[in-house]
Design a protein around this motif. Structure first.
Motif, PDB file in Angstrom:
ATOM      1  N   PRO A 454       0.796  -1.239   0.000  1.00  0.00           N
ATOM      2  CA  PRO A 454       0.000   0.000   0.000  1.00  0.00           C
ATOM      3  C   PRO A 454       0.822   1.280   0.000  1.00  0.00           C
ATOM      4  CG  PRO A 454      -0.990  -1.592   1.460  1.00  0.00           C
ATOM      5  CD  PRO A 454       0.322  -2.178   1.019  1.00  0.00           C
ATOM      6  N   HIS A 455       1.975   1.289   0.644  1.00  0.00           N
ATOM      7  CA  HIS A 455       2.802   2.493   0.530  1.00  0.00           C
ATOM      8  C   HIS A 455       3.720   2.372  -0.678  1.00  0.00           C
ATOM      9  CE1 HIS A 455       5.485   5.830   1.162  1.00  0.00           C
ATOM     10  NE2 HIS A 455       4.696   6.280   2.122  1.00  0.00           N
ATOM     11  N   GLY A 456       4.682   1.483  -0.630  1.00  0.00           N
ATOM     12  CA  GLY A 456       5.525   1.225  -1.783  1.00  0.00           C
ATOM     13  C   GLY A 456       6.770   2.076  -1.890  1.00  0.00           C
ATOM     14  N   HIS A 457       6.802   3.212  -1.202  1.00  0.00           N
ATOM     15  CA  HIS A 457       7.957   4.110  -1.352  1.00  0.00           C
ATOM     16  C   HIS A 457       8.293   4.753  -0.010  1.00  0.00           C
ATOM     17  CE1 HIS A 457      10.856   5.961  -3.868  1.00  0.00           C
ATOM     18  NE2 HIS A 457      10.362   7.177  -3.827  1.00  0.00           N
ATOM     19  N   LEU A 458       8.315   3.923   1.033  1.00  0.00           N
ATOM     20  CA  LEU A 458       8.520   4.424   2.386  1.00  0.00           C
ATOM     21  C   LEU A 458       9.993   4.676   2.647  1.00  0.00           C
ATOM     22  CD1 LEU A 458       7.219   5.103   5.109  1.00  0.00           C
ATOM     23  CD2 LEU A 458       7.551   2.710   5.773  1.00  0.00           C
ATOM     24  N   LYS A 459      10.332   5.920   2.930  1.00  0.00           N
ATOM     25  CA  LYS A 459      11.690   6.324   3.291  1.00  0.00           C
ATOM     26  C   LYS A 459      11.600   7.638   4.047  1.00  0.00           C
ATOM     27  CE  LYS A 459      12.454   8.477  -1.240  1.00  0.00           C
ATOM     28  NZ  LYS A 459      13.376   8.614  -2.384  1.00  0.00           N
ATOM     29  N   SER A 460      12.697   8.039   4.672  1.00  0.00           N
ATOM     30  CA  SER A 460      12.648   9.188   5.575  1.00  0.00           C
ATOM     31  C   SER A 460      12.282  10.488   4.881  1.00  0.00           C
ATOM     32  CB  SER A 460      13.991   9.349   6.300  1.00  0.00           C
ATOM     33  OG  SER A 460      15.057   9.501   5.378  1.00  0.00           O
ATOM     34  N   SER A 513      10.736  -2.122   4.213  1.00  0.00           N
ATOM     35  CA  SER A 513      11.044  -0.686   4.115  1.00  0.00           C
ATOM     36  C   SER A 513      10.925  -0.016   5.481  1.00  0.00           C
ATOM     37  CB  SER A 513      10.092  -0.013   3.116  1.00  0.00           C
ATOM     38  OG  SER A 513      10.149  -0.615   1.860  1.00  0.00           O
ATOM     39  N   PHE A 514       9.885  -0.400   6.229  1.00  0.00           N
ATOM     40  CA  PHE A 514       9.671   0.167   7.560  1.00  0.00           C
ATOM     41  C   PHE A 514      10.827  -0.209   8.484  1.00  0.00           C
ATOM     42  CE2 PHE A 514       6.736   0.189  11.520  1.00  0.00           C
ATOM     43  CZ  PHE A 514       7.143   1.476  11.841  1.00  0.00           C
ATOM     44  N   GLY A 515      11.321  -1.445   8.363  1.00  0.00           N
ATOM     45  CA  GLY A 515      12.451  -1.867   9.183  1.00  0.00           C
ATOM     46  C   GLY A 515      13.683  -1.028   8.934  1.00  0.00           C
ATOM     47  N   LEU A 516      13.980  -0.769   7.658  1.00  0.00           N
ATOM     48  CA  LEU A 516      15.121   0.083   7.332  1.00  0.00           C
ATOM     49  C   LEU A 516      14.930   1.485   7.903  1.00  0.00           C
ATOM     50  CD1 LEU A 516      16.116  -0.728   3.641  1.00  0.00           C
ATOM     51  CD2 LEU A 516      17.289  -1.372   5.725  1.00  0.00           C
ATOM     52  N   LEU A 517      13.698   1.980   7.851  1.00  0.00           N
ATOM     53  CA  LEU A 517      13.420   3.316   8.380  1.00  0.00           C
ATOM     54  C   LEU A 517      13.625   3.349   9.894  1.00  0.00           C
ATOM     55  CD1 LEU A 517      12.521   6.178   7.843  1.00  0.00           C
ATOM     56  CD2 LEU A 517      10.145   5.413   7.925  1.00  0.00           C
ATOM     57  N   ILE A 518      13.233   2.285  10.590  1.00  0.00           N
ATOM     58  CA  ILE A 518      13.461   2.206  12.038  1.00  0.00           C
ATOM     59  C   ILE A 518      14.953   2.244  12.343  1.00  0.00           C
ATOM     60  CG2 ILE A 518      13.287   0.683  14.044  1.00  0.00           C
ATOM     61  CD1 ILE A 518      10.566  -0.235  12.993  1.00  0.00           C
ATOM     62  N   LEU A 519      15.748   1.494  11.563  1.00  0.00           N
ATOM     63  CA  LEU A 519      17.202   1.516  11.768  1.00  0.00           C
ATOM     64  C   LEU A 519      17.763   2.913  11.529  1.00  0.00           C
ATOM     65  CD1 LEU A 519      18.450  -1.824  10.142  1.00  0.00           C
ATOM     66  CD2 LEU A 519      17.658  -1.403  12.461  1.00  0.00           C
ATOM     67  N   GLU A 520      17.262   3.587  10.514  1.00  0.00           N
ATOM     68  CA  GLU A 520      17.730   4.945  10.224  1.00  0.00           C
ATOM     69  C   GLU A 520      17.387   5.893  11.366  1.00  0.00           C
ATOM     70  OE1 GLU A 520      17.218   8.422   6.790  1.00  0.00           O
ATOM     71  OE2 GLU A 520      16.259   6.458   6.538  1.00  0.00           O
ATOM     72  N   ILE A 521      16.189   5.759  11.914  1.00  0.00           N
ATOM     73  CA  ILE A 521      15.748   6.632  13.006  1.00  0.00           C
ATOM     74  C   ILE A 521      16.592   6.409  14.257  1.00  0.00           C
ATOM     75  CG2 ILE A 521      13.831   7.034  14.613  1.00  0.00           C
ATOM     76  CD1 ILE A 521      11.930   6.550  12.232  1.00  0.00           C
ATOM     77  N   LEU A 522      16.939   5.158  14.537  1.00  0.00           N
ATOM     78  CA  LEU A 522      17.693   4.843  15.749  1.00  0.00           C
ATOM     79  C   LEU A 522      19.187   5.121  15.605  1.00  0.00           C
ATOM     80  CD1 LEU A 522      16.011   1.517  16.915  1.00  0.00           C
ATOM     81  CD2 LEU A 522      15.815   3.770  17.976  1.00  0.00           C
ATOM     82  N   THR A 523      19.731   4.931  14.412  1.00  0.00           N
ATOM     83  CA  THR A 523      21.177   5.096  14.217  1.00  0.00           C
ATOM     84  C   THR A 523      21.559   6.475  13.708  1.00  0.00           C
ATOM     85  OG1 THR A 523      21.142   4.293  11.927  1.00  0.00           O
ATOM     86  CG2 THR A 523      21.348   2.642  13.677  1.00  0.00           C
ATOM     87  N   GLY A 524      20.624   7.170  13.076  1.00  0.00           N
ATOM     88  CA  GLY A 524      20.941   8.455  12.466  1.00  0.00           C
ATOM     89  C   GLY A 524      21.724   8.320  11.180  1.00  0.00           C
ATOM     90  N   LYS A 525      21.784   7.103  10.611  1.00  0.00           N
ATOM     91  CA  LYS A 525      22.540   6.854   9.384  1.00  0.00           C
ATOM     92  C   LYS A 525      21.589   6.497   8.254  1.00  0.00           C
ATOM     93  CE  LYS A 525      26.528   5.035  11.929  1.00  0.00           C
ATOM     94  NZ  LYS A 525      27.394   6.210  11.695  1.00  0.00           N
ATOM     95  N   PHE A 526      21.942   6.924   7.028  1.00  0.00           N
ATOM     96  CA  PHE A 526      21.153   6.576   5.862  1.00  0.00           C
ATOM     97  C   PHE A 526      21.187   5.068   5.635  1.00  0.00           C
ATOM     98  CE2 PHE A 526      21.783  11.034   4.508  1.00  0.00           C
ATOM     99  CZ  PHE A 526      20.479  11.331   4.154  1.00  0.00           C
ATOM    100  N   PRO A 527      20.054   4.476   5.190  1.00  0.00           N
ATOM    101  CA  PRO A 527      20.076   3.059   4.815  1.00  0.00           C
ATOM    102  C   PRO A 527      20.897   2.868   3.553  1.00  0.00           C
ATOM    103  CG  PRO A 527      17.941   4.026   4.291  1.00  0.00           C
ATOM    104  CD  PRO A 527      18.712   5.068   5.056  1.00  0.00           C
ATOM    105  N   ALA A 528      21.999   2.164   3.671  1.00  0.00           N
ATOM    106  CA  ALA A 528      22.974   2.096   2.581  1.00  0.00           C
ATOM    107  C   ALA A 528      22.427   1.428   1.337  1.00  0.00           C
ATOM    108  CB  ALA A 528      24.226   1.352   3.062  1.00  0.00           C
ATOM    109  N   ASN A 529      21.561   0.426   1.498  1.00  0.00           N
ATOM    110  CA  ASN A 529      21.110  -0.301   0.311  1.00  0.00           C
ATOM    111  C   ASN A 529      20.195   0.539  -0.567  1.00  0.00           C
ATOM    112  OD1 ASN A 529      19.022  -0.511   2.328  1.00  0.00           O
ATOM    113  ND2 ASN A 529      18.004  -1.899   0.925  1.00  0.00           N
ATOM    114  N   ILE A 530      19.502   1.518   0.015  1.00  0.00           N
ATOM    115  CA  ILE A 530      18.643   2.393  -0.777  1.00  0.00           C
ATOM    116  C   ILE A 530      19.473   3.445  -1.485  1.00  0.00           C
ATOM    117  CG2 ILE A 530      16.846   4.172  -0.614  1.00  0.00           C
ATOM    118  CD1 ILE A 530      15.532   2.567   1.550  1.00  0.00           C
TER     119      ILE A 530
END
Length: 641
Positions: A454-460, A513-530
């Motif tokens: 339903p989202h398909g393009h979830l990122k910060s 996608s949501f999991g990667l966003l959670i990692l980004e929020i907690l680490t402050g680092k961009f998700p490298a694979n995206i």
């Protein structure tokens, strides 16, 4: 007794001395091996004949290798200019040189796309001018390079838009893009540090941002369609400002038809210059075909009803409506270019402020199918979804109108807040954002059951924050609309492990996608694979990195220090990080489903701070601030030619 105590102390000192020698020697050998491997990727090999395994770069007992600049015994810069070099610039190898601050490969024969420079996040200067690099530069090519000061890409064959990630570089001093084939508008560079800027000899158009109006006119020469200070004034009186932007952004595909019809009565001079018979551009505009009836339908003013085809379709009944003419007359500014196209902020006369997003990757979709899907999106009502207000349909491109949100995106608050003078997001705020995102995803899954993702393009960058720091999701529900050939290149779900491995997306792909966003929020680092450039790269670097750190070290090694961690909140942070990792499970069968994710997130709580806790938080924050300040001072003291 004293002698027996001294003996082990001497032994310990001796072994420590040997250990230091071993570590230093290993480090030097590692840099030597890295440079020799890098040399092997370049042609011709004899250009770097001084690079050989019999000497060590930056050693006190050997002269430096040609083009290798050192500082404190480490490789800090590579200056390989005018050597006739070509081949592959292996950024992954350069990333192993942890002290590398400057690279210069000017006046060589390198070609192909821009190397993936954001893997070298510590760089201060990049000099790639006078080569044969070509193609479009991804909009996020410089994301996360917060120390970058100088970017020289002049005299190449680059095309497309100027990457908007350049405007997020807080320390940018110099930008040279002259003599390429860049087109579109110049992004709004707000960096006060920027003292040299050159985009001459390109194919840029539209108004020059006010922030660059103080630059010398030679910085913009050769771009015939640029206007505004220090070039010629833009003629704001003849054409409404938002229309100017639309014309420029679509290279007059839409603009000519709209000007002819909408300004028929008010600007007859423009109408007389247009051809009597509809041009190809007018035929493509869809204005005529939307009202073809086979009859002569003229109103009292002499305008045909075909003009009514140029109109907005509202999907919400609870909003004050405005027509296309009002939108076209509105004062406007470009907000930037994203994956799908450009976004514009438009202030209407009635006080409403809208964001108009322009999409060009939907031209395979019929009008009725598009209309039906817009109606579905318009019926969505959730406090964490940015509501669609209206749309404009045209075969070649579509315009979607949303309310303007003042607070900017989550990506800005996570990665460039310091440059904008904004405070960092603390733990309670980040948890609040995660919970809001989770609830809105669950709502979309219930309301749009026929959509696989339903989202398909979830990122910060697609999560906006309102005045209360509540998240508002954007760019959702677009998978059925985007042309598949484009979607595979630009939408996040198509970068998931299941798509890269099996060519499919599933109901759990949004969870990934949501999991990667959670990692980004907690680490402050961009998700490298995206962010990584290229196709077919399956390794999820963000997840791999987190998994490489034992949980006992997460607080020190993984979590963003700017969250202001407290002793009572660390346990909740650990729980959320484990949830994020469960969402990023590569095996779809083992990956949690969304309902389980939401349930676990809802169990997370903010712990109340005791007086001891408040002291700990203040101490941790001060320590983190001091570290950042010292690090910044140290970096600024480096020589960065």
């Amino acid at each position: 007794m004293a002698a027996r105590k001294d003996t082990p102390s001497l032994h310990a000192t001796f072994y420590m001395f040997l250990h230091v020698i071993f570590v230093v020697s290993s480090s030097e050998a590692s840099e030597s091996e890295t440079l020799l491997k890098f040399k092997a990727s370049l042609q011709p090999n004899n250009a770097l004949i001084s690079w050989n395994g019999s000497t060590i770069p930056c050693s006190e007992h050997n002269v430096n290798w040609v083009g290798v600049y050192c500082g404190k015994g480490k490789v800090k810069g590579l200056r390989l200019e005018n050597m006739g070099l070509n081949g592959f610039i292996d950024v992954d190898l350069l990333a192993l040189l942890s002290n590398l601050r400057t690279i210069s490969f000017m006046k060589n024969n390198f070609d192909g796309p821009l190397p993936d420079l954001k893997k070298l996040s510590a760089l201060r200067s990049v000099y790639l001018s006078n080569n044969n690099f070509s193609g479009e530069i991804p909009y996020d090519a410089f994301s996360g390079m917060l120390r970058l000061k100088r970017v020289h890409l002049a005299h190449n064959q680059f095309a497309g838009s100027i990457p908007t990630s350049l405007i997020t570089l807080p320390k940018l001093l110099e930008l040279r893009l002259e003599d390429n084939h860049f087109d579109g508008q110049i992004p709004d560079f707000q960096q006060e540090s920027l003292n040299y800027f050159n985009v001459s000899g390109n194919e840029l158009e539209g108004p020059i941002p006010n922030s660059l109006s103080g630059m010398d006119s030679s910085s913009f020469s050769g771009n015939l369609e640029l206007c505004g200070k220090p070039m010629g004034n833009c003629d704001e009186g003849s054409i409404p400002s938002i229309l100017v932007i639309v014309i420029l952004a679509t290279m007059a595909t839409v603009g000519i038809g709209i000007v002819v019809f909408i300004n028929h009565k008010r600007q007859p001079a423009l109408l007389t210059k247009a051809p009597v018979q509809p041009s190809n551009l007018q035929k493509k505009s869809g204005i005529k075909e939307s009202n073809e009836s086979g009859k002569d339908s003229t109103n009292r003013s002499g305008n045909t009803k075909k003009v009514e085809g140029v109109k907005l379709t509202f999907v919400r009944e609870d909003r004050e409506k405005f027509d296309m003419q009002e939108l076209l007359k509105a004062s406007a500014e470009i907000l930037g270019s994203g994956s799908f196209g450009s976004s514009y902020k438009a202030a209407l006369h009635n006080g409403q402020v809208m964001v108009v997003k322009r999409f060009k990757q939907m031209n395979n979709l019929g009008k009725e199918e598009f209309k039906e899907h817009m109606s579905k999106l318009g019926r969505l009502r959730h406090p964490n979804l940015l509501p669609l207000v209206a749309y404009y349909y045209r075969k070649e491109e579509k315009l979607l109108a949303f309310d303007f949100v003042q607070k900017a995106s989550l990506a800005v608050h996570l990665h460039v807040h310091e440059a904008l003078g904004q405070p960092s997001l603390d733990w309670p705020t980040r948890l609040k954002i995660v919970k809001g995102i989770a609830k809105s995803l669950q709502y979309m899954y219930n309301e749009l059951p026929n959509l696989i993702a339903p989202h398909g393009h979830l990122k910060s960058s697609n999560v906006l924050l309102n005045e209360s720091f509540d998240p508002l999701l954007t760019d959702y529900g677009l998978i059925p609309l985007i042309n598949q050939e484009d979607a595979r290149d630009i939408m996040v779900v198509y970068k998931s492990p299941e798509y890269l491995q099996q060519g499919r997306i599933t109901k759990k792909t949004d969870v990934w996608s949501f999991g990667l966003l959670i990692l980004e929020i907690l680490t402050g680092k961009f998700p490298a694979n995206i962010l990584q450039q290229g196709k077919g790269k399956e390794e999820d670097l963000s997840v791999t990195w987190v998994n490489s750190v034992v949980p006992e070290e997460w607080t020190n090694e993984v979590f963003d220090k700017e969250m202001g961690a407290t002793r009572n909140s660390e346990g909740e942070m650990h729980k959320l990080l484990k949830i994020g990792l469960a969402c990023c499970e590569r095996n779809v069968e083992k990956r949690w489903d969304l309902n389980e994710v939401v349930e676990k997130i809802e169990e997370l709580v903010e712990r109340e701070d005791t007086e001891e806790e408040i002291f700990y938080t203040s101490y941790a924050s001060n320590e983190a601030g001091s570290t950042r300040e010292l690090s910044a001072d140290f970096q600024l003291s480096m020589h960065d030619e």
